[in-house]
Design a protein around this motif. Structure first.
Motif, PDB file in Angstrom:
ATOM      1  N   ARG A   1       0.842  -1.205   0.000  1.00 36.98           N
ATOM      2  CA  ARG A   1       0.000   0.000   0.000  1.00 36.98           C
ATOM      3  C   ARG A   1       0.884   1.264   0.000  1.00 36.98           C
ATOM      4  N   GLU A   2       2.004   1.187   0.744  1.00 38.79           N
ATOM      5  CA  GLU A   2       2.903   2.342   0.753  1.00 38.79           C
ATOM      6  C   GLU A   2       3.474   2.604  -0.655  1.00 38.79           C
ATOM      7  N   ARG A   3       3.724   1.528  -1.415  1.00 36.48           N
ATOM      8  CA  ARG A   3       4.278   1.670  -2.754  1.00 36.48           C
ATOM      9  C   ARG A   3       3.194   1.876  -3.787  1.00 36.48           C
ATOM     10  N   GLY A   4       1.947   1.811  -3.377  1.00 41.66           N
ATOM     11  CA  GLY A   4       0.835   1.998  -4.301  1.00 41.66           C
ATOM     12  C   GLY A   4       0.501   0.769  -5.126  1.00 41.66           C
ATOM     13  N   GLU A   5       0.936  -0.444  -4.639  1.00 42.27           N
ATOM     14  CA  GLU A   5       0.646  -1.714  -5.342  1.00 42.27           C
ATOM     15  C   GLU A   5      -0.688  -2.299  -4.857  1.00 42.27           C
ATOM     16  N   ASN A   6      -1.236  -3.228  -5.662  1.00 41.93           N
ATOM     17  CA  ASN A   6      -2.531  -3.861  -5.340  1.00 41.93           C
ATOM     18  C   ASN A   6      -2.274  -5.029  -4.387  1.00 41.93           C
ATOM     19  N   PRO A   7      -2.822  -4.991  -3.145  1.00 36.99           N
ATOM     20  CA  PRO A   7      -2.604  -6.123  -2.185  1.00 36.99           C
ATOM     21  C   PRO A   7      -3.193  -7.431  -2.654  1.00 36.99           C
ATOM     22  N   ASP A   8      -4.181  -7.355  -3.566  1.00 39.94           N
ATOM     23  CA  ASP A   8      -4.803  -8.621  -4.032  1.00 39.94           C
ATOM     24  C   ASP A   8      -3.835  -9.456  -4.843  1.00 39.94           C
ATOM     25  N   ASP A   9      -2.850  -8.800  -5.464  1.00 43.20           N
ATOM     26  CA  ASP A   9      -1.879  -9.580  -6.242  1.00 43.20           C
ATOM     27  C   ASP A   9      -1.043 -10.485  -5.329  1.00 43.20           C
ATOM     28  N   ILE A  10      -0.773  -9.928  -4.116  1.00 43.74           N
ATOM     29  CA  ILE A  10      -0.004 -10.745  -3.153  1.00 43.74           C
ATOM     30  C   ILE A  10      -0.786 -11.998  -2.779  1.00 43.74           C
ATOM     31  N   GLU A  11      -2.086 -11.830  -2.532  1.00 47.24           N
ATOM     32  CA  GLU A  11      -2.940 -12.985  -2.181  1.00 47.24           C
ATOM     33  C   GLU A  11      -2.982 -14.000  -3.303  1.00 47.24           C
ATOM     34  N   ALA A  12      -3.099 -13.533  -4.537  1.00 47.94           N
ATOM     35  CA  ALA A  12      -3.169 -14.438  -5.685  1.00 47.94           C
ATOM     36  C   ALA A  12      -1.875 -15.219  -5.842  1.00 47.94           C
ATOM     37  N   GLU A  13      -0.747 -14.508  -5.640  1.00 49.12           N
ATOM     38  CA  GLU A  13       0.536 -15.199  -5.764  1.00 49.12           C
ATOM     39  C   GLU A  13       0.688 -16.281  -4.709  1.00 49.12           C
ATOM     40  N   ASN A  14       0.311 -15.983  -3.466  1.00 54.80           N
ATOM     41  CA  ASN A  14       0.414 -16.992  -2.392  1.00 54.80           C
ATOM     42  C   ASN A  14      -0.516 -18.179  -2.625  1.00 54.80           C
ATOM     43  N   ARG A  15      -1.705 -17.894  -3.171  1.00 54.28           N
ATOM     44  CA  ARG A  15      -2.654 -19.004  -3.437  1.00 54.28           C
ATOM     45  C   ARG A  15      -2.089 -19.921  -4.510  1.00 54.28           C
ATOM     46  N   ARG A  16      -1.442 -19.326  -5.544  1.00 47.57           N
ATOM     47  CA  ARG A  16      -0.861 -20.145  -6.620  1.00 47.57           C
ATOM     48  C   ARG A  16       0.222 -21.065  -6.094  1.00 47.57           C
ATOM     49  N   ARG A  17       1.076 -20.489  -5.214  1.00 44.90           N
ATOM     50  CA  ARG A  17       2.174 -21.280  -4.662  1.00 44.90           C
ATOM     51  C   ARG A  17       1.638 -22.450  -3.780  1.00 44.90           C
ATOM     52  N   ARG A  18       0.569 -22.109  -3.038  1.00 47.20           N
ATOM     53  CA  ARG A  18      -0.004 -23.166  -2.180  1.00 47.20           C
ATOM     54  C   ARG A  18      -0.542 -24.313  -3.032  1.00 47.20           C
ATOM     55  N   HIS A  19      -1.230 -23.987  -4.110  1.00 48.01           N
ATOM     56  CA  HIS A  19      -1.774 -25.039  -4.981  1.00 48.01           C
ATOM     57  C   HIS A  19      -0.672 -25.877  -5.611  1.00 48.01           C
ATOM     58  N   GLU A  20       0.424 -25.253  -5.959  1.00 49.83           N
ATOM     59  CA  GLU A  20       1.542 -25.985  -6.566  1.00 49.83           C
ATOM     60  C   GLU A  20       2.149 -26.971  -5.550  1.00 49.83           C
ATOM     61  N   GLU A  21       2.255 -26.526  -4.293  1.00 47.53           N
ATOM     62  CA  GLU A  21       2.794 -27.413  -3.271  1.00 47.53           C
ATOM     63  C   GLU A  21       1.860 -28.612  -3.024  1.00 47.53           C
ATOM     64  N   ILE A  22       0.568 -28.299  -2.997  1.00 43.21           N
ATOM     65  CA  ILE A  22      -0.400 -29.406  -2.799  1.00 43.21           C
ATOM     66  C   ILE A  22      -0.301 -30.423  -3.928  1.00 43.21           C
ATOM     67  N   GLN A  23      -0.215 -29.951  -5.147  1.00 38.65           N
ATOM     68  CA  GLN A  23      -0.121 -30.841  -6.305  1.00 38.65           C
ATOM     69  C   GLN A  23       1.166 -31.663  -6.262  1.00 38.65           C
ATOM     70  N   ALA A  24       2.255 -31.008  -5.809  1.00 35.23           N
ATOM     71  CA  ALA A  24       3.529 -31.732  -5.733  1.00 35.23           C
ATOM     72  C   ALA A  24       3.445 -32.873  -4.716  1.00 35.23           C
ATOM     73  N   ARG A  25       2.856 -32.565  -3.549  1.00 31.62           N
ATOM     74  CA  ARG A  25       2.726 -33.614  -2.534  1.00 31.62           C
ATOM     75  C   ARG A  25       1.842 -34.768  -3.026  1.00 31.62           C
ATOM     76  N   ALA A  26       0.723 -34.434  -3.700  1.00 31.83           N
ATOM     77  CA  ALA A  26      -0.150 -35.494  -4.237  1.00 31.83           C
ATOM     78  C   ALA A  26       0.573 -36.333  -5.274  1.00 31.83           C
ATOM     79  N   HIS A  27       1.388 -35.731  -6.064  1.00 33.56           N
ATOM     80  CA  HIS A  27       2.137 -36.450  -7.089  1.00 33.56           C
ATOM     81  C   HIS A  27       3.110 -37.428  -6.451  1.00 33.56           C
ATOM     82  N   ARG A  28       3.778 -36.953  -5.376  1.00 35.69           N
ATOM     83  CA  ARG A  28       4.738 -37.838  -4.705  1.00 35.69           C
ATOM     84  C   ARG A  28       4.029 -39.045  -4.061  1.00 35.69           C
ATOM     85  N   ARG A  29       2.857 -38.758  -3.438  1.00 36.10           N
ATOM     86  CA  ARG A  29       2.106 -39.882  -2.841  1.00 36.10           C
ATOM     87  C   ARG A  29       1.658 -40.890  -3.886  1.00 36.10           C
ATOM     88  N   ALA A  30       1.188 -40.415  -5.015  1.00 37.56           N
ATOM     89  CA  ALA A  30       0.741 -41.329  -6.082  1.00 37.56           C
ATOM     90  C   ALA A  30       1.879 -42.180  -6.596  1.00 37.56           C
TER      91      ALA A  30
END
Length: 610
Positions: free
Chosen positions: A16-45
């Motif tokens: 907010r101090e830099r004038g950036e959109n905070p929603d982009d941070i949330e989207a980036e973190n959600r993407r990373r979380r999904h990638e980790e979940i998929q990686a763990r499922a792949h290893r289990r399979a």
């Protein structure tokens, strides 16, 4: 696991101090979380796939190894194993003295029902009643349509019956393997063998137990695995047993007797070569015992062992032999035979008037009651009782049969003078024919006590010397003269030196007293008299025969004697006895000549020569 927040506060503030959109941070973190979940499922399979692949590889390897082992092994017959509690069913065979089987085991099947599994209960009941006529179709129908979950149909069936039940196609009818006891000779030696039945049993096996005879007496031995299946060798000889039963049956019919018994015993060993009681039964289908009435009316009743009879004049040799042993008389001693004789209020008579005096030998030959009583009086009551007790006439025989204890002789409680008198000529004391056989064997065995046995070749201690050999030899000589010139002349079988004594005793009534026209006719014999080897007892229950003059006779001389003579003619050659004379045997017409006549299949009748 620590989850990373989707909207971290520090980054949001900086954005907010830099004038950036905070929603982009949330989207980036959600993407990373999904990638980790998929990686763990792949290893289990991948892990699961690797595990399954390993298991399949191991299974295929096991199957391959087993197939290779089976392909390289020798083929063998499969063996069925029962997982339920074991029931001991193996039972040793029983053989005769020559090793011929008289009782053995046979693999068979039982048939039982699970009514709740039946498709057509009515058809099953109808089919079973047709296969087994003794079954009641209506009762089967009630059982099959009721609440029962299990019921026996037959505990042993033949292969033909098994196939017939199988052909019914009913899934609720099932079979169970088991052993059954089989007596291949049918009713031969039935009373000796006794019979068997089932003890503990299940659908897949059954315990065979003895219920009578030697089967019961040796039950534990026959089932003992320690014997390794060794057979029980009896002393009987099947051929001799068959010959005795054939003649005895024909004689019983010819003499119109209610029953008959015969015993053949070796003098030296006490081993019984043949013992029969008629009527008999088939131990393969043992009848039910009588619950009321006279026990002797049942075919299960063993007259030889269980019968308690007053054996009449066959007892007369006992006081005479004892008196000879005591030195009170010798064979030529004169004995007062004057009849009648009074003892208290009782009169004792003879069948004939024998005059004032008889020699001791003629007392036996002519069978004088009065003279026998005189000899018993010389002996005295106590010595008489002691001698009879030593002969085994006061206690049951020790024969190896479960019925032996029931053959307790009926011995008087009191022994006054009149009892001593009547017992001396065979009345007032009741014993079995086996007791009589053992007592005669003792006399024939040089006076040494003989104990009857049904076991072949068993070593046993020597018996007590009851009588001196000299007195025993004189007694046998007297018995020989009974056959050559006395009441048993019909038993003088040429060449075999038969010695013996007849006895005709009135049958007692159950209510007291005696029948006037019913007797027990007995002939007790020893042969050959010059060197005794065998004792033969033949007794007929209520015999009656027609005399040459058209009258009726019940005496032992005309009933039991000719039957015993025919038994000796038949069995002596089987025993290996050679005639001791040079007489032309075929020229001497026997009193009875066996031949087959129309009637029951295979029936042999004794037909009197006229």
């Amino acid at each position: 696991m620590i989850r990373t927040p989707l909207r971290p506060l520090a980054r949001i503030l900086r954005a907010r101090e830099r004038g950036e959109n905070p929603d982009d941070i949330e989207a980036e973190n959600r993407r990373r979380r999904h990638e980790e979940i998929q990686a763990r499922a792949h290893r289990r399979a991948e892990g699961r796939l690797l595990l399954m692949a390993g298991l399949f590889a191991m299974a295929f390897a096991t199957v391959g190894v087993r197939m290779g082992a089976l392909a390289s092994s020798q083929p063998t017959e499969p063996r069925a194993e029962v997982l339920s509690a074991q029931i001991m069913s193996q039972r040793a065979d029983i053989t005769d003295r020559r090793g011929r089987v008289v009782a053995t085991n046979l693999l068979t099947h039982s048939v039982y029902a699970h009514p709740h599994q039946m498709v057509d209960p009515l058809g099953a009941a109808r089919g079973l009643a047709r296969i087994f006529p003794d079954l009641d179709e209506e009762r089967l129908t009630r059982d099959f349509t009721g609440e029962r979950k299990f019921m026996w149909i037959k505990r042993k069936i033949s292969p033909e019956q098994m196939q017939a039940v199988h052909d019914l196609g009913e899934p609720g009818l099932l079979f169970g393997p088991r052993e059954m006891r089989v007596y291949p000779n049918g009713d031969l030696a039935a009373h000796i063998l006794g019979g068997s039945g089932f003890g503990n049993e299940g659908v897949n096996s059954a315990e065979v137990i003895g219920i009578a005879g030697v089967e019961k007496a040796f039950d534990a031995w026959l089932r003992d695995p320690a014997n390794e299946g060794a057979p029980l060798a009896l002393s009987i000889d099947l051929t001799t047993q068959q010959a005795m039963e054939d003649v005895l049956y024909s004689g019983m019919r010819l003499m119109n007797a209610k029953g008959a018994t015969g015993i053949l015993m070796e003098v030296k060993t006490g081993e019984i070569l043949a013992m029969a009681s008629l009527p008999d039964f088939d131990p393969n289908d043992r009848p039910r015992p009588l619950l009321k009435g006279d026990p002797s009316d049942s075919p299960l009743f063993n007259r030889a062992v269980q019968g308690q009879y007053e054996l009449g004049s066959t007892f007369k040799i006992f006081p005479v032999a004892q008196a000879l042993d005591l030195g009170l008389i010798n064979p030529s001693s004169g004995i007062n035979a004057q009849a009648p004789m009074r003892i208290g209020r009782f009169l004792i008579n003879d069948f004939h008037n024998y005059g004032r005096e008889l020699s001791a030998t003629d007392v036996i030959v002519k069978s004088s009651n009065v003279a026998t009583v005189r000899i018993a009086q010389m002996i005295g009551v106590e010595r008489q009782k002691d001698f009879l007790e030593k002969l085994g006439l006061f206690v049951p025989t020790t024969i190896e049969m479960v019925e032996a204890p029931t053959g307790q002789p009926l011995v008087p409680q009191r022994w006054p003078a009149v009892t001593s008198a009547t017992v001396s000529f065979g009345h007032g004391l009741a014993a079995s024919p086996l007791h009589l056989a053992a007592a005669y064997a003792t006399i024939a065995n040089n006076g040494r006590r003989v104990t009857p046995t049904l076991v072949h070749g068993r070593q046993r201690p020597e018996g007590e010397q009851v009588l001196s050999p000299r007195a025993a030899a004189m007694s046998v000589d007297m018995l020989r003269q009974v056959v050559t010139r006395g009441t048993a002349r019909g038993a003088d079988v040429p060449g075999y030196e038969v010695a013996g004594k007849t006895g005709t005793a009135d049958k007692p009534r159950a209510s007291g007293g005696y029948y006037k026209n019913k007797v027990i006719a007995t002939f007790a014999s020893v042969f050959p008299a010059s060197d005794p080897e065998y004792v033969l007892i033949v007794a007929l229950d209520e015999p009656s025969t027609q005399t040459a003059g058209g009258g009726e006779s019940r005496t032992a001389g005309t009933t039991a004697v000719p039957v015993a003579a025919e038994v000796i003619r038949r069995i002596a050659p089987l025993l290996g006895l050679e005639p001791k004379t040079d007489e032309n045997l075929p020229s001497i017409a026997p009193r009875f000549e066996p031949r087959v006549e129309p009637g029951e299949p295979g029936e042999i009748k004794l037909v009197a020569n006229q």
